[in-house]
Design a protein around this motif. Structure first.
Motif, short mmCIF file in Angstrom:
data_model
loop_
_atom_site.label_atom_id
_atom_site.label_comp_id
_atom_site.label_asym_id
_atom_site.label_seq_id
_atom_site.Cartn_x
_atom_site.Cartn_y
_atom_site.Cartn_z
N LEU A 1 -7.13 7.45 -4.40
CA LEU A 1 -7.89 7.60 -3.15
C LEU A 1 -7.01 8.22 -2.06
CD1 LEU A 1 -9.98 4.29 -2.87
CD2 LEU A 1 -10.65 6.51 -3.82
N LEU A 2 -5.74 7.81 -2.02
CA LEU A 2 -4.84 8.39 -1.03
C LEU A 2 -4.68 9.89 -1.26
CD1 LEU A 2 -2.89 7.86 1.35
CD2 LEU A 2 -1.08 7.55 -0.34
N ALA A 3 -4.56 10.30 -2.51
CA ALA A 3 -4.44 11.73 -2.81
C ALA A 3 -5.70 12.48 -2.41
CB ALA A 3 -4.14 11.92 -4.30
N ASP B 1 -15.51 0.32 2.27
CA ASP B 1 -14.83 -0.98 2.29
C ASP B 1 -13.39 -0.91 2.79
OD1 ASP B 1 -17.14 -2.17 1.16
OD2 ASP B 1 -16.47 -1.58 -0.84
N GLY B 2 -13.11 0.02 3.69
CA GLY B 2 -11.78 0.10 4.26
C GLY B 2 -10.69 0.43 3.26
N ALA B 3 -11.04 1.16 2.20
CA ALA B 3 -10.07 1.44 1.13
C ALA B 3 -8.99 2.41 1.57
CB ALA B 3 -10.80 2.00 -0.10
N VAL B 4 -9.26 3.20 2.61
CA VAL B 4 -8.27 4.12 3.16
C VAL B 4 -8.18 3.89 4.66
CG1 VAL B 4 -7.73 6.55 3.63
CG2 VAL B 4 -8.61 5.89 1.38
N HIS B 5 -6.97 3.76 5.16
CA HIS B 5 -6.72 3.65 6.60
C HIS B 5 -6.05 4.94 7.07
CE1 HIS B 5 -6.60 -1.05 6.93
NE2 HIS B 5 -7.70 -0.59 6.36
N THR B 6 -6.47 5.42 8.21
CA THR B 6 -5.82 6.58 8.82
C THR B 6 -5.64 6.32 10.31
OG1 THR B 6 -7.88 7.72 9.38
CG2 THR B 6 -6.97 8.14 7.19
N LEU C 1 -1.84 8.19 6.62
CA LEU C 1 -2.90 7.78 5.72
C LEU C 1 -2.32 6.71 4.80
CD1 LEU C 1 -2.60 11.24 5.56
CD2 LEU C 1 -4.97 10.91 4.86
N ARG C 2 -3.11 5.66 4.55
CA ARG C 2 -2.63 4.55 3.72
C ARG C 2 -3.74 4.07 2.79
NH1 ARG C 2 1.80 1.61 7.03
NH2 ARG C 2 1.90 2.80 8.95
N SER C 3 -3.35 3.63 1.61
CA SER C 3 -4.31 3.04 0.68
C SER C 3 -3.57 2.28 -0.41
CB SER C 3 -5.18 4.13 0.03
OG SER C 3 -6.12 3.55 -0.87
N TRP D 1 0.85 -1.19 0.00
CA TRP D 1 0.00 0.00 0.00
C TRP D 1 0.88 1.24 0.00
CZ3 TRP D 1 -5.11 0.47 3.16
CH2 TRP D 1 -5.99 -0.53 2.78
N ALA D 2 0.33 2.31 -0.55
CA ALA D 2 0.99 3.61 -0.44
C ALA D 2 0.69 4.21 0.94
CB ALA D 2 0.50 4.55 -1.53
N ALA D 3 1.58 5.09 1.40
CA ALA D 3 1.39 5.71 2.71
C ALA D 3 1.93 7.13 2.70
CB ALA D 3 2.08 4.91 3.80
#
Length: 427
Positions: free
Chosen positions: A306-308, A269-274, A299-301, A222-224
Motif C-alpha cells: 500500500l505504501l508503494a 480504514d486509515g491504512a495509509v497516513h500522509t 507517507l506511512r503504512s 510501520w514503514a515510512a
C-alpha cells in the motif's frame, strides 16, 4: 483533556521509589516549560543542555559513570561485568516546539529509575548480572531542529556517518557540532557496545486507551517514506502580475499538500497516513508571488504494498501539479524505512513480564519512528508503550496518567532485569 490543563505529576499518591520517580519527572518537566503546560527543548538548545546536565547529576549521584559519544548521545554506565557488552535502555529528551512533557522524556527517566532499582537490588543480594547496564538519552530523535530524526541512534547503528550528522545545520545555519559544543555535550568515541536494548514510550495514539490496555508490546513498526521537496516558481507582483502569467510556488506546494491528504483518503480504514508538517516560503513577502517553497512530506503504512501504491500516486500527482501550476518540483532529500519486526523472543519476554505483573496488555505496532526501531536492527530489542490520553501527542496537552507511567516503569524494570541476567541468550 485537549481543552483543559494537563495535571501535574502527584508524588503524594505513591510511596517510596515510585514517589521519587514522579518527583524527578516533575523536575524534568520544568526544563523548557511552556505557558501552555508543555515543554520546548529542541536538540542542542539551551534547555536541552540544562536537562542533560541535570540527568548527568542524578545518574552520578547513584554511582553511574556519564559520558557523551561523538554525536552527543548521553550514556549513564553501570559496569557490572568488566569487558561485557551493555543492555542499553532509554529514549530521548529533546522535543518538538511547544511539545508535550511525556514524549521521549518519560522513557529516559523510566530507564534511569529502572537502573537505579536494579543497581540497588543487585548490590543488596550480591547478584552478578551477565551484562552491564547503560541508561541512554539519544541525541535529536525528534528531528525538529536538525534533520533527519533519530539522528543519534542512526549514527550509533551505522545508518548515518558522524561526519554527516555533525555537519548538519539548522535553519539559522548552526551546525550540530556547534550546538553540542555550546551545551557541553560533544564527546568522543562510539559509545558502549550493545548486547540488548529496551525502550518505553507513550503510544502517541488512542488505541490502547480505547481498548483498556495498560501496556502495549510493540511487535513491528510501520514503514515510512519521508521526502523533502522544493517547489520552484518565479517571483512576481501579487497585484499586477496577470494570473495567467504566474508561476506561483506556493500554489504548487498547496496542491501538493492537498494531494497528500487525498492519497490518504483513497485508502480505507486509515491504512495509509500522509502529512506535510513544514513549509518554508521564499521570499515570504505579502506582495510577492513566492518563487520557492520547501516542504517535508511523509507517507506511512503497515503494508509496504500500500505504501508503494501511495508513493506512485504521489509522484503521478507531482507531474500533474507541475503542469497545472506551471512550477517545477524537485526531491532534495529522503529518509525511508521498511516494515521490520521486533525480535519475537523479546516480544514473548515482554508479554510474560506484563502477565506476571497482572496488567492488561496487547501487541501493538508503532506508527511513529523511535530510536528502538534503529536499535532492533543490530541487537534484540524490546519496545513497550503506555497509553496516551485521547491519543494527543506533539502537543502541550499530551498526557499519560501517573498510574500508567508507574506501571510502565515496573514492567520496564522487570524486562531490563531479565535482559541483564541473560534470559534471552541462546541456550
Amino acid at each position: 483533556m485537549s481543552n483543559g490543563a494537563v495535571p501535574e505529576p502527584d508524588p503524594t499518591k505513591f510511596t517510596g521509589a515510585d514517589a521519587a520517580f514522579l518527583q524527578d519527572f516533575a523536575t524534568l518537566c520544568t526544563f523548557g516549560a511552556t505557558v501552555g503546560g508543555g515543554v520546548e527543548r529542541q536538540a542542542g538548545s539551551a534547555a536541552d543542555g540544562k536537562q542533560r546536565a541535570w540527568l548527568t547529576r542524578i545518574l552520578q549521584d547513584k554511582g553511574f559513570d556519564v559520558s557523551f559519544d561523538q554525536v552527543g548521545n548521553q550514556f549513564g554506565l553501570l559496569e557490572l561485568q568488566p569487558g561485557a557488552p551493555y543492555v542499553l535502555v532509554g529514549s530521548h529528551l529533546d522535543s518538538q516546539p511547544t511539545a508535550g512533557r511525556y514524549d521521549g522524556a518519560y522513557g529516559v527517566l523510566a530507564a534511569a529509575h529502572a537502573a537505579f532499582r536494579l543497581a540497588a537490588e543487585w548490590q543488596a543480594d550480591g547478584t552478578a548480572p551477565r551484562y552491564n547496564l547503560a541508561v541512554v538519552n539519544w541525541f535529536n530523535e525528534e528531528g525538529a531542529r536538525f534533520k533527519p530524526s533519530m539522528m543519534g541512534s542512526s549514527v550509533y547503528t551505522g545508518k548515518m556517518t558522524p561526519e554527516n550528522a555533525l555537519a548538519t545545520t539548522d535553519a539559522a545555519g548552526i551546525t550540530v557540532r556547534e550546538a553540542l559544543e555550546a551545551t557541553a555535550a560533544l564527546g568522543q568515541g562510539t559509545g558502549p557496545a550493545a548486547a540488548y536494548a529496551a525502550e518505553i514510550h507513550i503510544e502517541q495514539g488512542r488505541s490502547m486507551e480505547r481498548d483498556g490496555i495498560t501496556i502495549g508490546v510493540v511487535d513491528s513498526n510501520w514503514a515510512a517514506n519521508k521526502y523533502q521537496f522544493e517547489v520552484h516558481g518565479e517571483q512576481g507582483h501579487t497585484g499586477s502580475t496577470v494570473i495567467a502569467d504566474r508561476r506561483d510556488a506556493l500554489l504548487g506546494a498547496s496542491m501538493l499538500v492537498v494531494a497528500a491528504r487525498e492519497i490518504a483518503d483513497h485508502f480505507a480504514d486509515g491504512a495509509v497516513h500522509t502529512s506535510v508538517g513544514q513549509l518554508d516560503v521564499y521570499p515570504n513577502s505579502p506582495v510577492v508571488v513566492p518563487s520557492l517553497v520547501t516542504l517535508l512530506l511523509d507517507l506511512r503504512s503497515a503494508d509496504e504494498e500500500l505504501l508503494a501504491a501511495a508513493d506512485r500516486m504521489l509522484h503521478d500527482r507531482i507531474d500533474q501539479i507541475e503542469r497545472a501550476a506551471r512550477v517545477e518540483i524537485s526531491k532534495t532529500g529522503s529518509h525511508c524505512w521498511p516494515v521490520t519486526p521486533y525480535q519475537p523472543e523479546g516480544v514473548a519476554l515482554a508479554e510474560k513480564t506484563v502477565a506476571n505483573r497482572g496488567l492488561t496488555y496487547a501487541r501493538v505496532k508503532t506508527l511513529a519512528g523511535h530510536d528502538s526501531t534503529n536499535l532492533k536492527d543490530i541487537v534484540p530489542t524490546v519496545m513497550l508503550f503506555v497509553p496516551s490520553v485521547e491519543g494527543i501527542s506533539h502537543n502541550e496537552h499530551e498526557y499519560t496518567t501517573d498510574q500508567d507511567i508507574i506501571s510502565g516503569l515496573h514492567v520496564l524494570t522487570d524486562v531490563v532485569r531479565s535482559l541483564c541476567l541473560g534470559e534471552l541468550d541462546p541456550r
